[in-house]
Design an enzyme around this catalytic site. Sequence first.
Site, short mmCIF file in Angstrom:
data_model
loop_
_atom_site.label_atom_id
_atom_site.label_comp_id
_atom_site.label_asym_id
_atom_site.label_seq_id
_atom_site.Cartn_x
_atom_site.Cartn_y
_atom_site.Cartn_z
CG ASP A 54 -1.92 -1.11 1.24
OD1 ASP A 54 -2.38 -1.50 0.16
OD2 ASP A 54 -2.26 -1.59 2.34
CE1 TYR A 112 3.93 -6.54 3.56
CE2 TYR A 112 3.19 -8.82 3.57
CZ TYR A 112 3.32 -7.60 2.92
OH TYR A 112 2.85 -7.45 1.65
#
Length: 271
Positions: A54, A112
């Site tokens: 994003d 992540y």
Amino acid sequence: MPRLRLTLAYDGTAFAGWQLQAPGFGRTVQGCLEEALSRLCAGPVRVHGAGRTDSGVHALAQVAHADVPDSRCGFPWQKALNALLPKDMSVLDACEAAPDFHSRFDAVGKEYRYTLWTGAGYILPWRRPYVWDTGRFGPLDVPAMDACAALFAGSHDFAAFQNTGTVVHSTVRHVHGVARLPGACSHEMVWQFRAEGFLKQMVRNLMGALVAVGRGKVSPEDIRLVLTKGQRSLAPGTAPACGLCLHAVEYASDGRGHKRHLFHQPEAGQG
């Protein structure tokens, strides 16, 4: 046409995400990479990424692939691309991959990491773009966060932790683990999220839940019920993008058809 495999790092602060957008929407990682490759190949080149990070999300090891002309075999891609790319992104590795290698569909896992700034009263200015400043909330209940993190391991329907915007066949995902790691300094706390794959903004939503538990706004049992009910409206808010980094993408082979070990073992942490 040879298939090129690229490993990329980028500071997501000034990017409108990975995915190419309409003109005027904003600068994207895919757009900058395709522009550089197209200049080097004297023609349009389409790039496919392992994940669509994003706006504001960083990457230490994003993986992408592209098909390039036969005439560019043996070309010094890393050096040439880094000479053209903006300063907030770099090619860490560039090599020829197997013809059927696909950076997204061949991925068997992703990692992540999300960084919290837990120090109260101040934040180091140069760390601000890469952390969520939770120090202003006061001390976090770390044991409660650890207990909540344990709930996410295994196969679950994570519908309550998916934001809208992407159509998927299933919201079930297998999470290898959520672990707390030491930060770069005593005021940072890093959370590692490892899974076969993630839903849209799933990691940021899980992090938002962990911080809500740490602040005492909800309990681990509340989050367990949210996970069971599968309603996004019941879950805490989404964590800011700035603290998130795509740390690794795992493959069953090295991209040239050679098998390799799958997801590495969790790093030693405190939780």
